[in-house]
Design an enzyme around this catalytic site. Structure first.
Site, short mmCIF file in Angstrom:
data_model
loop_
_atom_site.label_atom_id
_atom_site.label_comp_id
_atom_site.label_asym_id
_atom_site.label_seq_id
_atom_site.Cartn_x
_atom_site.Cartn_y
_atom_site.Cartn_z
N HIS A 209 0.85 -1.19 0.00
CA HIS A 209 0.00 0.00 0.00
C HIS A 209 0.88 1.24 0.00
CE1 HIS A 209 0.94 -0.57 4.22
NE2 HIS A 209 0.52 0.66 4.49
N HIS B 296 1.58 3.90 1.85
CA HIS B 296 1.95 4.66 3.03
C HIS B 296 3.47 4.76 3.04
CE1 HIS B 296 -1.95 4.24 5.62
NE2 HIS B 296 -1.96 5.28 4.82
N ASP C 146 5.91 4.55 5.05
CA ASP C 146 6.80 3.56 5.68
C ASP C 146 6.89 2.26 4.90
OD1 ASP C 146 4.08 3.25 6.50
OD2 ASP C 146 4.70 1.93 8.14
N HIS C 147 6.15 2.19 3.79
CA HIS C 147 6.19 0.98 2.96
C HIS C 147 6.71 1.23 1.54
CE1 HIS C 147 3.93 -1.78 5.69
NE2 HIS C 147 3.62 -0.62 6.21
N HIS D 152 -7.25 -2.12 5.48
CA HIS D 152 -6.42 -1.08 6.08
C HIS D 152 -7.10 0.27 5.85
CE1 HIS D 152 -2.89 0.51 7.88
NE2 HIS D 152 -2.34 1.01 6.77
N ASP E 77 -0.01 -4.17 5.97
CA ASP E 77 -0.80 -3.61 7.06
C ASP E 77 -2.26 -4.02 6.90
OD1 ASP E 77 1.57 -2.42 7.63
OD2 ASP E 77 0.83 -0.35 7.57
N HIS F 62 6.35 -5.58 11.84
CA HIS F 62 5.67 -4.28 11.83
C HIS F 62 5.26 -3.88 13.25
CE1 HIS F 62 2.75 -1.14 10.53
NE2 HIS F 62 3.58 -1.05 9.49
#
Length: 298
Positions: A60, A62, A64-65, A137, A207, A265
């Protein structure tokens, strides 16, 4: 086949954990699941190599990914990579990469092939498949499942000779899964091969909340890498943010018949993961906590 964990922290890094990135080494090929900011240093330390065949799967959009993507592509260009890189991700991933490359004035030295992830089979390679399932998510997100294609069973020379199949090319044909004709009779691979070798399976949740749909998707996985952001006392927060607790990850793994669960995570609020691991092991004893630079033989 080996799992290599490059980043196991959620949302923000800690002094001991980087942001989300997990690699699966498959016969000289790198399958990367997410590419959080800062993943290049652990990638270097893991000696995974800049010029190997690579497919990247983003769960996804975001930060941090996915914020490590552009830096990774730039470094591979500086290493004079020529092998193409395939990137799979939710709608908008191609725009994210293109816009950042344009703003940085960056053009890679190798082809970058962008594909939008949809549910179902994402990659059908000679030795494996990667499939996707929608996660639950706060933004559109996908979980992925790696499935190794099973190999043929053991070839019985005794049975082959008993059926009159001469040693040589015809043996190879049968071992390759095709029938042969001998003296006007058809000999099938099943006549001379034992039970086929089962392929290995590895799941990557990204996530997500634990859902029945994901439990079905990950059914029977040998290894499952699952969102374990919070301890059980913060289950309300997990629901609000679209994440899972370690206990919820363990319950899903148990219900799905997963052999080995690997928690990852982790919220930056946890300096260590001992309590989360204990909560998971009460439900699914074959649970383990990932850590940066951990390598697991699959």
């Amino acid at each position: 086949m080996k799992l290599v964990f490059l980043g196991t922290s959620a949302a923000q890094p800690t002094t001991r954990r980087g942001l989300s990135c997990t690699c699966l080494k498959v016969e000289g090929e790198i399958l990367m699941f997410d590419a959080g900011e800062g993943m290049q240093v652990p990638y270097l330390r893991s000696k995974l190599g800049w010029n190997k065949k690579m497919r990247i799967f983003i769960t996804h959009l975001h930060g941090d990914h996915c914020l490590g993507l552009l830096g990774l592509l730039q470094t591979m260009s500086m290493q004079r990579r020529t092998e193409s890189v395939e990137i799979y991700g939710p709608p908008g991933t191609d725009e994210f990469v293109a816009a950042n490359a344009r703003m940085l004035g960056f053009s890679p030295s190798f082809p970058v092939i962008m594909e939008t992830t949809e549910e179902g089979t994402v990659v059908d390679a000679p030795g494996y498949e990667v499939s996707a399932c929608r996660a639950e998510h706060s933004v559109e997100a996908f979980s992925y499942r790696f499935s190794e294609k099973g190999g043929p069973g053991r070839f019985s020379t005794e049975k082959a000779r008993g059926l009159g199949v001469p040693e040589g090319e015809l043996w190879g044909t049968l071992q390759g899964g095709s029938a042969v004709s001998v003296g006007g009779r058809t000999v099938l691979p099943s006549d001379v091969l034992g039970e086929g070798k089962r392929g290995r399976t590895v799941g990557f949740s990204g996530d997500t909340r634990p859902t029945d749909k994901l439990a079905e998707f990950f059914q029977g996985c040998d290894y499952l890498v699952f969102d374990s952001t919070f301890a059980d006392e913060m289950v309300k927060r997990a629901r609000e943010t679209g994440h899972s607790t370690a206990a919820e990850a363990a319950a899903l793994a148990k219900n799905a018949g997963v052999k080995n669960l690997i928690l990852t995570h982790f919220s930056a609020r946890y300096s260590d993961t001992d309590d989360l691991l204990r909560e998971a092991q009460k439900i699914h004893p074959s649970s383990y906590a990932a850590s940066d630079l951990l390598e697991v033989e699959v």
